[in-house]
Design an enzyme around this catalytic site. Structure first.
Site, mmCIF file in Angstrom:
data_model
loop_
_atom_site.group_PDB
_atom_site.id
_atom_site.type_symbol
_atom_site.label_atom_id
_atom_site.label_comp_id
_atom_site.label_asym_id
_atom_site.label_seq_id
_atom_site.Cartn_x
_atom_site.Cartn_y
_atom_site.Cartn_z
ATOM 1 N N ASN A 282 -7.805 11.744 3.876
ATOM 2 C CA ASN A 282 -7.586 11.840 2.427
ATOM 3 C C ASN A 282 -8.843 11.541 1.618
ATOM 4 O O ASN A 282 -8.829 11.580 0.398
ATOM 5 C CB ASN A 282 -6.415 10.935 1.989
ATOM 6 C CG ASN A 282 -6.677 9.464 2.273
ATOM 7 O OD1 ASN A 282 -7.821 9.049 2.451
ATOM 8 N ND2 ASN A 282 -5.625 8.668 2.322
ATOM 9 N N HIS B 31 0.833 -1.203 0.000
ATOM 10 C CA HIS B 31 0.000 0.000 0.000
ATOM 11 C C HIS B 31 0.869 1.255 0.000
ATOM 12 O O HIS B 31 1.238 1.759 1.070
ATOM 13 C CB HIS B 31 -0.906 -0.005 1.233
ATOM 14 C CG HIS B 31 -1.776 -1.218 1.334
ATOM 15 N ND1 HIS B 31 -1.289 -2.451 1.736
ATOM 16 C CD2 HIS B 31 -3.098 -1.397 1.083
ATOM 17 C CE1 HIS B 31 -2.281 -3.328 1.719
ATOM 18 N NE2 HIS B 31 -3.385 -2.724 1.325
ATOM 19 N N HIS C 33 -2.245 -1.003 7.091
ATOM 20 C CA HIS C 33 -1.897 -1.319 5.697
ATOM 21 C C HIS C 33 -0.774 -0.406 5.202
ATOM 22 O O HIS C 33 -0.027 -0.778 4.319
ATOM 23 C CB HIS C 33 -3.134 -1.219 4.793
ATOM 24 C CG HIS C 33 -3.801 0.118 4.832
ATOM 25 N ND1 HIS C 33 -4.682 0.474 5.832
ATOM 26 C CD2 HIS C 33 -3.716 1.202 4.014
ATOM 27 C CE1 HIS C 33 -5.110 1.713 5.615
ATOM 28 N NE2 HIS C 33 -4.533 2.176 4.524
ATOM 29 N N HIS D 150 -28.533 -14.798 25.489
ATOM 30 C CA HIS D 150 -27.476 -14.641 26.489
ATOM 31 C C HIS D 150 -26.747 -15.950 26.794
ATOM 32 O O HIS D 150 -25.774 -15.955 27.535
ATOM 33 C CB HIS D 150 -28.066 -14.073 27.789
ATOM 34 C CG HIS D 150 -28.321 -12.594 27.717
ATOM 35 N ND1 HIS D 150 -29.044 -12.028 26.700
ATOM 36 C CD2 HIS D 150 -27.931 -11.571 28.520
ATOM 37 C CE1 HIS D 150 -29.099 -10.714 26.887
ATOM 38 N NE2 HIS D 150 -28.426 -10.417 27.978
ATOM 39 N N GLU E 272 -17.725 -3.483 25.031
ATOM 40 C CA GLU E 272 -16.901 -4.696 25.139
ATOM 41 C C GLU E 272 -15.705 -4.667 24.193
ATOM 42 O O GLU E 272 -14.603 -5.085 24.547
ATOM 43 C CB GLU E 272 -17.734 -5.956 24.834
ATOM 44 C CG GLU E 272 -18.866 -6.231 25.807
ATOM 45 C CD GLU E 272 -20.133 -5.474 25.456
ATOM 46 O OE1 GLU E 272 -20.164 -4.757 24.437
ATOM 47 O OE2 GLU E 272 -21.122 -5.599 26.226
ATOM 48 N N GLY F 199 -10.741 4.498 7.261
ATOM 49 C CA GLY F 199 -11.227 3.157 7.609
ATOM 50 C C GLY F 199 -11.298 2.969 9.113
ATOM 51 O O GLY F 199 -12.299 2.467 9.642
ATOM 52 N N HIS G 58 -4.017 3.233 -3.301
ATOM 53 C CA HIS G 58 -4.216 2.695 -1.946
ATOM 54 C C HIS G 58 -3.475 1.371 -1.741
ATOM 55 O O HIS G 58 -2.717 1.236 -0.795
ATOM 56 C CB HIS G 58 -5.713 2.498 -1.658
ATOM 57 C CG HIS G 58 -5.969 1.596 -0.497
ATOM 58 N ND1 HIS G 58 -6.126 2.063 0.797
ATOM 59 C CD2 HIS G 58 -6.039 0.238 -0.409
ATOM 60 C CE1 HIS G 58 -6.286 1.034 1.611
ATOM 61 N NE2 HIS G 58 -6.250 -0.082 0.913
ATOM 62 N N ASP H 165 -32.489 -15.479 31.195
ATOM 63 C CA ASP H 165 -32.192 -14.484 30.152
ATOM 64 C C ASP H 165 -32.305 -15.074 28.747
ATOM 65 O O ASP H 165 -32.387 -14.343 27.758
ATOM 66 C CB ASP H 165 -30.811 -13.858 30.358
ATOM 67 C CG ASP H 165 -30.872 -12.629 31.259
ATOM 68 O OD1 ASP H 165 -31.985 -12.094 31.455
ATOM 69 O OD2 ASP H 165 -29.820 -12.209 31.771
HETATM 70 C C1 LIG Z 1 -11.522 -4.530 9.958
HETATM 71 C C2 LIG Z 1 -10.968 -4.365 8.590
HETATM 72 N N1 LIG Z 1 -11.814 -4.380 7.556
HETATM 73 C C3 LIG Z 1 -11.342 -4.290 6.297
HETATM 74 C C4 LIG Z 1 -10.011 -4.192 6.061
HETATM 75 C C5 LIG Z 1 -9.478 -4.153 4.633
HETATM 76 N N2 LIG Z 1 -8.991 -2.786 4.338
HETATM 77 C C6 LIG Z 1 -7.696 -2.484 4.415
HETATM 78 S S1 LIG Z 1 -7.397 -0.877 4.094
HETATM 79 C C7 LIG Z 1 -9.030 -0.590 3.807
HETATM 80 C C8 LIG Z 1 -9.491 0.796 3.414
HETATM 81 C C9 LIG Z 1 -9.011 1.795 4.367
HETATM 82 O O1 LIG Z 1 -9.258 3.068 3.912
HETATM 83 P P1 LIG Z 1 -8.473 4.271 4.548
HETATM 84 O O2 LIG Z 1 -8.391 4.112 6.003
HETATM 85 O O3 LIG Z 1 -9.082 5.510 4.031
HETATM 86 O O4 LIG Z 1 -7.004 4.082 4.013
HETATM 87 P P2 LIG Z 1 -6.333 4.802 2.758
HETATM 88 O O5 LIG Z 1 -7.128 4.419 1.549
HETATM 89 O O6 LIG Z 1 -6.360 6.236 3.028
HETATM 90 O O7 LIG Z 1 -4.959 4.214 2.720
HETATM 91 C C10 LIG Z 1 -9.777 -1.738 3.976
HETATM 92 C C11 LIG Z 1 -11.233 -1.807 3.794
HETATM 93 C C12 LIG Z 1 -9.158 -4.184 7.168
HETATM 94 N N3 LIG Z 1 -7.841 -4.111 7.052
HETATM 95 N N4 LIG Z 1 -9.661 -4.244 8.424
#
Ligand SMILES: Cc1ncc(C[n+]2csc(CCOP(=O)(O)OP(=O)(O)O)c2C)c(N)n1
Length: 657
Positions: free
Chosen positions: A181, A24, A64, A466, A404, A152, A255, A462
């Site tokens: 971004n 990435h 990433h 539960h 949690e 994300g 990305h 419950d």
């Molecule tokens: C819980 C989770 N769901 C999905 C992913 C897969 N994933 C990795 S990066 C990403 C997109 C993230 O977007 P953003 O935070 O805007 O990163 P940017 O594109 O700016 O690098 C996804 C969906 C992950 N790593 N973790």
């Protein structure tokens, strides 16, 4: 020089991703300016001493973008993070795994990749910092926790729980740099989200500002402001993903894909970066190395102060479980076991757990309790606890609220920070709400103790929402996680000891809501649960005709079945199995001796999945094969056929076969 230093990150990221043919590049290229300002002007660290307890923590929640972190670690001179490691990005055995993995290289404070987790870990780190600061003072513990999080991370639900908790506790040393971004994998974030993040964080008690993430002066000004704030701070850094890529910057295509040779040539031209891949201009490297050793004098001064600490205080700066702690825990557990034997109680294992905690808290000051709003039900608080609140961090009990997931992730952060051993409670069924973080506790090998009560249909009225049925099986499937299901108060005490001493990894304590009889009445101080399973009731009066294997509340029931069988002349042995993982680790000879060669019955008020391992082909399981129901516990055990007479009947059929 700022520009050159930031471009070094960009070049390393795009070249490493290109060579690996995966990764990435966009995020590191976009956040290079922010990271350069942070690491060269603000972050308190000494690359030569990555474990300095009072270093600022840096968490790359947007995992990433791992090349951002690896580039920074190399540039600032962390030991072992060589250029060769960078060029081996994402290859087997390299320190530079696809996502940052805790333990692979110094300076990786936590494993990130599942979005939002790092942010919530950081809340735990910032909390641990305040807890230990309240105990040791500013001269020894006074550091910031910085996070880089992306769209994300902030879209994930866990971000809400985590920031809400941080705002409530006024964790003002937590500073989040949001890579604003407006791009994620599918394209523009406007496809899926229209939150006003500034307003959102402010609503949760944060200080929140917006800046141009490519303006070094603005970045520095915002961090300075955040350092002075009396609340946690979000700095939304408006950036361009893939900054510097002539045709691709600002696009989702940067990305998660290599830029390609042509585009990379264009970046070199656009940024004026003449160095070949994995080469750095001398001056730029020197500037980065100077940033890496900027904190060295401060760190050495700190060592002088820390050198005067006694052992107890020193333990608060690292792993609180040293040889002295292990001995003290063993003594405390011995005492409570003797007390249980002296006045045989018929209590729930959750109540026994609370009694154990009364002892442990006194001998283990680093044990920090909490619950996700089920304190009374989980039995996690004792008379020795005082709550932690905003500005009052000398307490040792955290009311996590109904959060949690953030509780579990924050506990990971606390354990990673060091100085504390966190435990936290909720109902076993809600391990589902903690699962991604439990998995990371296991992956990182962190000593986090999950006190999970109401562990079966035995919780009664419950009802099925539960009542866990598949949870034990699914938790047992997680590598490196010890799942304890003690049968009685004595085993509860033993299992608590094992959560602290058996290994450094995480544990689940599955505890009953309903009362169970005391099954162990011997005064031996031996921790019999340490082998994971043992013969609780040997076959009497003849050869073993059948072996009944059971866990938790069903062990008492197995003992009753054994008594019924004895009346019919069948000699049954009962094996209590409080921890499958520890049993599986025993030598084959021990396991064979415990399991025996007679036909086996497994009894557990959960699903069968996994029991095949112990029962063999001929074995029979008595338990659940559906969700539960709403009724008093005793009625439910009857209804689902988990009773001594059913077990005895089953045994008789087996023996006849
Ligand atoms: C819980 C989770 N769901 C999905 C992913 C897969 N994933 C990795 S990066 C990403 C997109 C993230 O977007 P953003 O935070 O805007 O990163 P940017 O594109 O700016 O690098 C996804 C969906 C992950 N790593 N973790």
């Amino acid at each position: 020089m700022h520009r050159e230093m930031a471009n070094a990150i960009r070049a390393l990221a795009m070249d490493a991703v290109e060579k690996a043919k995966s990764g990435h590049p966009g995020m590191p290229m976009g956040m290079a300016d922010v990271a350069t300002v942070l690491f060269s002007q603000f972050l308190k660290f000494d690359a030569a001493a990555p474990d300095w307890p009072d270093r600022d923590r840096f968490v790359l929640s947007a995992g990433h973008g791992s090349m951002l972190l690896y580039a920074l670690l190399h540039l600032t001179g962390y030991p072992g993070v060589s250029m060769e490691e960078l060029s081996n990005f994402r290859q087997l055995g390299s320190k530079t795994a696809g996502h940052p993995e805790y333990g692979h290289a110094p300076g990786i404070e936590t494993t990130t990749g599942p979005l939002g987790q790092g942010l919530a870990n950081a809340v735990g780190m910032a909390l641990a910092e305040r807890l230990i600061n309240a105990r040791l003072g500013d001269a020894l513990v006074d550091h910031f926790t910085y996070v880089i999080a992306g769209d994300g991370c902030l879209m994930e639900g866990i971000s809400h729980e985590a920031m809400s908790l941080a705002g409530h506790l006024k964790l003002n040393k937590l500073i989040v740099l949001f890579d604003d971004n407006a791009i994620s994998i599918d394209g523009a974030t406007s496809l899926s989200v229209s939150d006003d993040q500034i307003a959102r964080f402010k609503a949760s008690g944060w200080n929140a500002v917006w800046i141009d993430g490519h303006d070094p002066a603005a970045i520095a000004f915002a961090i300075e402001g955040a350092q002075r704030a009396d609340k946690p701070t979000l700095i939304a850094c408006k950036t361009v993903i893939g900054y510097g890529a002539p045709t691709k910057q600002g696009k989702a295509s940067t990305h998660g894909e290599p830029l390609g040779a042509e585009e990379i040539r264009g970046v070199r031209e656009k940024l004026g970066w003449a160095s070949a891949p994995f080469e750095l201009p001398e001056g730029v490297l020197a500037a980065w190395r100077a940033a890496g050793s900027r904190g060295s004098v401060r760190r050495k001064d700190w060592e002088k102060v820390a050198g005067k600490l006694d052992k107890d205080q020193r333990a608060m700066l690292g792993d609180p479980i040293d040889a002295r702690a292990i001995k003290a825990v063993a003594t405390a557990i011995g005492e409570i076991k003797s007390e249980f034997v002296a006045t045989p109680p018929k209590i729930a294992t959750r109540v026994a757990s609370q009694k154990v905690l009364e002892k442990l808290i006194s001998v283990l000051p680093g044990l920090i309790g909490g619950s996700a709003d089920l304190t009374g039900s989980n039995g996690t608080r004792t008379k020795h606890h005082t709550p932690v609140a905003a500005g009052k961090y000398a307490g040792n009990y955290i009311h996590y609220g109904v959060r949690e997931h953030a509780m579990a992730a924050a506990m990971n952060g606390m354990a990673l920070h060091g100085g504390v051993v966190p435990y936290g409670g909720t109902f076993l069924v809600f391990t589902d709400y903690c699962r991604p973080s439990i998995r990371l506790s296991a992956l990182m090998g962190q000593r986090v103790i999950y006190v999970m009560t109401h562990d079966s249909i035995g919780l009664g009225e419950d009802g099925p929402t539960h009542q866990p049925v598949e949870h034990l099986a699914s938790l047992r499937a997680v590598p490196n996680l010890n799942v304890f299901r003690p049968a009685d108060p004595i085993e509860t005490a033993e299992c608590w000891e094992l959560t602290i001493t058996a290994n450094q990894g995480p544990s689940i304590l599955a505890l009953t809501r309903q009362a169970v009889p005391l099954l162990r009445t011997e005064t031996s101080q031996e921790n019999r649960s340490a082998k994971g399973a043992y013969v609780l009731g040997e076959a009497e009066g003849g050869r073993r005709g059948v072996t009944i294997l059971a866990t938790g509340s069903e062990v008492g029931l197995a003992m009753d079945a054994r008594a019924l069988l004895a009346k019919d002349g069948i000699c049954a042995a009962v094996v209590s199995m409080p921890c499958w993982e520890l049993f599986a680790a025993q030598p084959v000879a021990y396991r064979e001796a415990v399991l025996g060669s007679a036909p086996r019955i497994g009894v557990e008020a959960g699903v069968k999945f996994g029991w095949e391992r112990w029962l063999g082909d001929a074995g029979v399981f008595v338990g659940m094969d559906s969700f539960g129901a709403s009724a008093p516990a005793a009625k439910l055990y009857e209804h689902f056929g988990i009773t001594p007479s059913k077990v005895a009947e089953t045994a008789k059929h087996l023996v006849k076969r």
